[in-house]
Every structure is written in C-alpha cells, then in structure tokens.
Design an enzyme around this catalytic site. Structure first.
Site, PDB file in Angstrom:
ATOM      1  N   TYR A  84       1.713  17.951  21.792  1.00 44.38           N
ATOM      2  CA  TYR A  84       2.121  19.366  21.732  1.00 44.38           C
ATOM      3  C   TYR A  84       1.328  20.224  22.715  1.00 44.38           C
ATOM      4  O   TYR A  84       1.858  21.213  23.226  1.00 44.38           O
ATOM      5  CB  TYR A  84       2.036  19.891  20.289  1.00 44.38           C
ATOM      6  CG  TYR A  84       3.099  19.236  19.426  1.00 44.38           C
ATOM      7  CD1 TYR A  84       4.423  19.686  19.466  1.00 44.38           C
ATOM      8  CD2 TYR A  84       2.802  18.125  18.645  1.00 44.38           C
ATOM      9  CE1 TYR A  84       5.408  19.044  18.733  1.00 44.38           C
ATOM     10  CE2 TYR A  84       3.787  17.489  17.898  1.00 44.38           C
ATOM     11  CZ  TYR A  84       5.082  17.950  17.947  1.00 44.38           C
ATOM     12  OH  TYR A  84       6.068  17.315  17.231  1.00 44.38           O
ATOM     13  N   HIS A 122      12.565  25.303  13.737  1.00 38.27           N
ATOM     14  CA  HIS A 122      11.658  24.158  13.856  1.00 38.27           C
ATOM     15  C   HIS A 122      10.243  24.594  14.269  1.00 38.27           C
ATOM     16  O   HIS A 122       9.462  23.780  14.757  1.00 38.27           O
ATOM     17  CB  HIS A 122      12.209  23.129  14.851  1.00 38.27           C
ATOM     18  CG  HIS A 122      13.406  22.382  14.320  1.00 38.27           C
ATOM     19  ND1 HIS A 122      14.203  21.570  15.102  1.00 38.27           N
ATOM     20  CD2 HIS A 122      13.949  22.327  13.079  1.00 38.27           C
ATOM     21  CE1 HIS A 122      15.182  21.055  14.363  1.00 38.27           C
ATOM     22  NE2 HIS A 122      15.049  21.510  13.138  1.00 38.27           N
ATOM     23  N   CYS A 165      -4.924  25.296   3.861  1.00 36.55           N
ATOM     24  CA  CYS A 165      -4.683  26.541   3.103  1.00 36.55           C
ATOM     25  C   CYS A 165      -3.386  27.239   3.493  1.00 36.55           C
ATOM     26  O   CYS A 165      -3.029  28.244   2.880  1.00 36.55           O
ATOM     27  CB  CYS A 165      -5.863  27.500   3.256  1.00 36.55           C
ATOM     28  SG  CYS A 165      -5.942  28.324   4.865  1.00 36.55           S
ATOM     29  N   CYS A 173     -10.061  26.215  10.735  1.00 38.15           N
ATOM     30  CA  CYS A 173      -9.130  27.275  10.356  1.00 38.15           C
ATOM     31  C   CYS A 173      -9.899  28.594  10.297  1.00 38.15           C
ATOM     32  O   CYS A 173     -10.960  28.661   9.671  1.00 38.15           O
ATOM     33  CB  CYS A 173      -8.527  26.952   8.992  1.00 38.15           C
ATOM     34  SG  CYS A 173      -7.665  28.336   8.236  1.00 38.15           S
ATOM     35  N   LEU A 225      26.567  20.557  27.627  1.00 39.35           N
ATOM     36  CA  LEU A 225      26.825  19.798  28.848  1.00 39.35           C
ATOM     37  C   LEU A 225      27.935  18.775  28.642  1.00 39.35           C
ATOM     38  O   LEU A 225      28.722  18.506  29.548  1.00 39.35           O
ATOM     39  CB  LEU A 225      25.531  19.099  29.282  1.00 39.35           C
ATOM     40  CG  LEU A 225      25.499  18.503  30.675  1.00 39.35           C
ATOM     41  CD1 LEU A 225      25.746  19.560  31.743  1.00 39.35           C
ATOM     42  CD2 LEU A 225      24.145  17.834  30.925  1.00 39.35           C
ATOM     43  N   GLU A 226      27.986  18.222  27.450  1.00 38.61           N
ATOM     44  CA  GLU A 226      28.960  17.168  27.138  1.00 38.61           C
ATOM     45  C   GLU A 226      29.315  17.308  25.658  1.00 38.61           C
ATOM     46  O   GLU A 226      28.631  18.024  24.928  1.00 38.61           O
ATOM     47  CB  GLU A 226      28.333  15.801  27.412  1.00 38.61           C
ATOM     48  CG  GLU A 226      27.083  15.600  26.567  1.00 38.61           C
ATOM     49  CD  GLU A 226      26.204  14.436  26.998  1.00 38.61           C
ATOM     50  OE1 GLU A 226      26.449  13.867  28.064  1.00 38.61           O
ATOM     51  OE2 GLU A 226      25.286  14.128  26.236  1.00 38.61           O
ATOM     52  N   ALA A 241      24.401  25.055  30.790  1.00 35.29           N
ATOM     53  CA  ALA A 241      24.261  26.301  30.027  1.00 35.29           C
ATOM     54  C   ALA A 241      24.130  27.523  30.928  1.00 35.29           C
ATOM     55  O   ALA A 241      24.679  28.585  30.616  1.00 35.29           O
ATOM     56  CB  ALA A 241      23.048  26.191  29.105  1.00 35.29           C
TER      57      ALA A 241
HETATM   58  P1  OAD Z   1      18.840  16.845  22.117  1.00 31.48           P
HETATM   59  O1  OAD Z   1      17.962  16.315  23.203  1.00 31.48           O
HETATM   60  O2  OAD Z   1      19.164  15.953  20.991  1.00 31.48           O
HETATM   61  O3  OAD Z   1      20.224  17.346  22.737  1.00 31.48           O
HETATM   62  C1  OAD Z   1      20.268  18.174  23.868  1.00 31.48           C
HETATM   63  C2  OAD Z   1      21.715  18.471  24.177  1.00 31.48           C
HETATM   64  O4  OAD Z   1      21.740  19.393  25.259  1.00 31.48           O
HETATM   65  C3  OAD Z   1      22.557  17.253  24.581  1.00 31.48           C
HETATM   66  O5  OAD Z   1      23.780  17.244  23.889  1.00 31.48           O
HETATM   67  C4  OAD Z   1      22.775  17.476  26.085  1.00 31.48           C
HETATM   68  O6  OAD Z   1      24.055  17.007  26.517  1.00 31.48           O
HETATM   69  C5  OAD Z   1      22.718  18.968  26.187  1.00 31.48           C
HETATM   70  N1  OAD Z   1      22.287  19.451  27.510  1.00 31.48           N
HETATM   71  C6  OAD Z   1      21.432  18.871  28.395  1.00 31.48           C
HETATM   72  N2  OAD Z   1      21.286  19.628  29.487  1.00 31.48           N
HETATM   73  C7  OAD Z   1      22.070  20.716  29.314  1.00 31.48           C
HETATM   74  C8  OAD Z   1      22.377  21.855  30.101  1.00 31.48           C
HETATM   75  N3  OAD Z   1      21.828  22.059  31.310  1.00 31.48           N
HETATM   76  N4  OAD Z   1      23.252  22.775  29.612  1.00 31.48           N
HETATM   77  C9  OAD Z   1      23.828  22.588  28.390  1.00 31.48           C
HETATM   78  N5  OAD Z   1      23.575  21.533  27.604  1.00 31.48           N
HETATM   79  C10 OAD Z   1      22.704  20.609  28.039  1.00 31.48           C
HETATM   80  O7  OAD Z   1      18.138  18.213  21.614  1.00 31.48           O
HETATM   81  P2  OAD Z   1      18.433  19.034  20.268  1.00 31.48           P
HETATM   82  O8  OAD Z   1      19.831  18.910  19.827  1.00 31.48           O
HETATM   83  O9  OAD Z   1      17.854  20.384  20.481  1.00 31.48           O
HETATM   84  O10 OAD Z   1      13.419  18.403  16.310  1.00 31.48           O
HETATM   85  O11 OAD Z   1      17.509  18.266  19.244  1.00 31.48           O
HETATM   86  C11 OAD Z   1      17.403  18.741  17.936  1.00 31.48           C
HETATM   87  C12 OAD Z   1      16.051  18.421  17.359  1.00 31.48           C
HETATM   88  O12 OAD Z   1      15.777  17.040  17.549  1.00 31.48           O
HETATM   89  C13 OAD Z   1      14.898  19.095  18.051  1.00 31.48           C
HETATM   90  O13 OAD Z   1      14.679  20.425  17.602  1.00 31.48           O
HETATM   91  C14 OAD Z   1      13.737  18.216  17.701  1.00 31.48           C
HETATM   92  C15 OAD Z   1      14.390  16.887  17.979  1.00 31.48           C
HETATM   93  O14 OAD Z   1      13.884  15.790  17.321  1.00 31.48           O
HETATM   94  C16 OAD Z   1      12.196  18.091  15.838  1.00 31.48           C
HETATM   95  O15 OAD Z   1      11.311  17.660  16.553  1.00 31.48           O
HETATM   96  C17 OAD Z   1      12.019  18.286  14.358  1.00 31.48           C
END
Ligand code: OAD
Length: 230
Positions: free
Chosen positions: A53, A106, A117, A133, A199-200, A216
């Site tokens: 992180y 998230h 705490c 902390c 994107l897809e 996007a």
């Molecule tokens: P993902 O990496 O699973 O999905 C990203 C999405 O963005 C995919 O469907 C891509 O096709 C799309 N994408 C990539 N580039 C893009 C662009 N330039 N314009 C538009 N779309 C684009 O990410 P999330 O769905 O955000 O959680 O993942 C959800 C959660 O899974 C995250 O918050 C995280 C992860 O594990 C935790 O860590 C708890």
C-alpha cells in the site's frame, strides 16, 4: 429530478497511470490477494502489506486525474438532481478532479486505521507495522482500506441511494467483486435504467440497459455531455 448513482472502479484511473487489478499485467497478476488484501495476510506479514500500500500510495500521489474524473465532477455540480459517486478505488483522483461527495466503499490509501481501538487518522506517506496509534499507542496500524472478508464502508448510505436511483451507471469496473457487482441488477429490478461505461463488456454486462465500450477518458465525458444537455 433524476437521481443518478455512479459506481466507479479501477478502469477510470487506468489512463491516469494506475494499474487495474484483473487486466493483463494488473495488480492481482503480480501480488496474491490472500497475501496483501485480507486480514489474515496482514496478520501473517504486516510489513509486506504496508509495503504494497505504501507503493500504491506513492503512485497515486504521482498521477493526475483524467478527463473522466473531471467529467463526473462536472456532472455532480451541474446536474439539477442528486448525484452520488460511489468508488471502489482507494486513490483520490475523483476528489483531485473536483468531485466533493465521493463515497469510498473500499476505503482510502490516504487513511490509517488502528486495529486495536478503531481510531482513524491521515496516513503518512510511508506506513510501518510498528507506527503507534495516536489515540491508544498500540502498534497495530493498518491502511484504512477494506480487504476481502470485510464489510465495505458506507452501506447505510449506499443501500438507500440504490433503492431511490433513477439511473445507475457503472464505470471502469469488471463486475467481479461483491457487493458492488450486484448493484446494477438490484437497481434495474427496482426500475432504474442501467448504463455500463467500460473498456470492454464486464462480467455482468447483461444487467445493463445500455453499454458503451471504450476508454473512460473518451466515453465518460461524452456521456456526461449528453446527460447535461438532455
Ligand atoms: P478490475 O481490475 O477488476 O476491472 C477494471 C475494469 O476496467 C475492467 O473491466 C477493464 O476492462 C476496465 N478498464 C481498463 N482500462 C479502462 C479504461 N481506460 N477505460 C475504461 N475501462 C477500463 O477493477 P475493479 O472492478 O475496480 O478490491 O475491481 C474491484 C475490486 O477488486 C477493487 O476495488 C479491489 C479489487 O480486488 C479490493 O481490494 C477489496
């Protein structure tokens, strides 16, 4: 007045230069979820988790919001009805793009949380497992992000907003992580129109009445222009 709920994911920040999770070369191809995104992983090796992180916090600080973040901020300001932006992202690019009421379901890279705490404070640029902390002095500091197996933040705001939405829009999210992945289907069942901007096609693309596929930074500003000129 039309009530709009927007859900964003890593894809909206991809063109700013932040990695997504599940695309080729994404974060989950380089790091094991169970090591860096679960409470058990943190208990096993807090230093590894903080390093993951810390690096993401540094990256997020180096990049800039893109046209999609800025367009959503404009929608939030100019749409005469309610707009709620819910993000799964832990970066702060929506805020730096001008949005104000963003709900980070998230959590955030820029927050610290005491596992002992529950106190929260602003994260320093680099966090260490033995940082005390400021409230209770326990060395149990973790990033204020939600891990797998934990309950997302803001459900008390999100659930009523989804129930009242006229329009639900998912942007840059693959539709793999619940509960967010169920929001489109939920809103649609209650009568809202649902739009996917990605994107897809996402894993739950069938839950959307309208789908626009492309980067996007191009498709989000175009969609916002249409909504504001309707
Ligand atoms: P993902 O990496 O699973 O999905 C990203 C999405 O963005 C995919 O469907 C891509 O096709 C799309 N994408 C990539 N580039 C893009 C662009 N330039 N314009 C538009 N779309 C684009 O990410 P999330 O769905 O955000 O959680 O993942 C959800 C959660 O899974 C995250 O918050 C995280 C992860 O594990 C935790 O860590 C708890």
């Amino acid at each position: 007045m039309e009530k709009i709920v927007i859900l964003t994911g890593a894809g909206i920040s991809a063109e700013s230069g932040l990695s997504t999770f599940r695309d080729e070369g994404g974060l989950w191809s380089q790091h094991a979820i169970e090591d860096v995104a679960t409470p058990e992983g943190f208990a096993r090796n807090p230093r590894l988790v903080h390093d993951f992180y810390n690096a993401r916090r540094a990256n997020a600080g180096r990049v800039k919001p893109n046209a999609a973040h800025q367009a959503l901020a404009r929608l939030e300001t100019e749409h005469p009805g309610e707009v709620l932006i819910i993000t799964q992202n832990v970066d702060n690019l929506h805020e730096r793009g001008g949005a104000r009421g963003v709900l980070h379901m998230h959590g955030s890279l820029f927050g610290a949380l005491c596992n002992a705490c529950g106190h929260r404070w602003e994260a320093p640029p680099r966090m260490h497992p033995d940082d005390p902390c400021p409230a209770c002095a326990a060395a149990a500091t973790r990033p204020d992000v939600v891990w797998f197996g934990e309950i997302p933040y803001g459900m008390e705001v999100i659930d009523p907003a989804l129930n009242a939405a006229d329009l639900f829009v998912a942007i840059g999210t693959s539709g793999n992580v619940y509960p967010a992945a169920a929001y489109a289907q939920h809103c649609r069942r209650l009568g809202a129109r649902t739009v996917e901007l990605n994107l897809e096609p996402s894993a739950n693309t069938r839950d959307f009445d309208e789908r626009r596929h492309g980067p996007a930074s191009r498709i989000v500003p175009a969609w916002v222009n249409e909504v504001l000129s309707a």
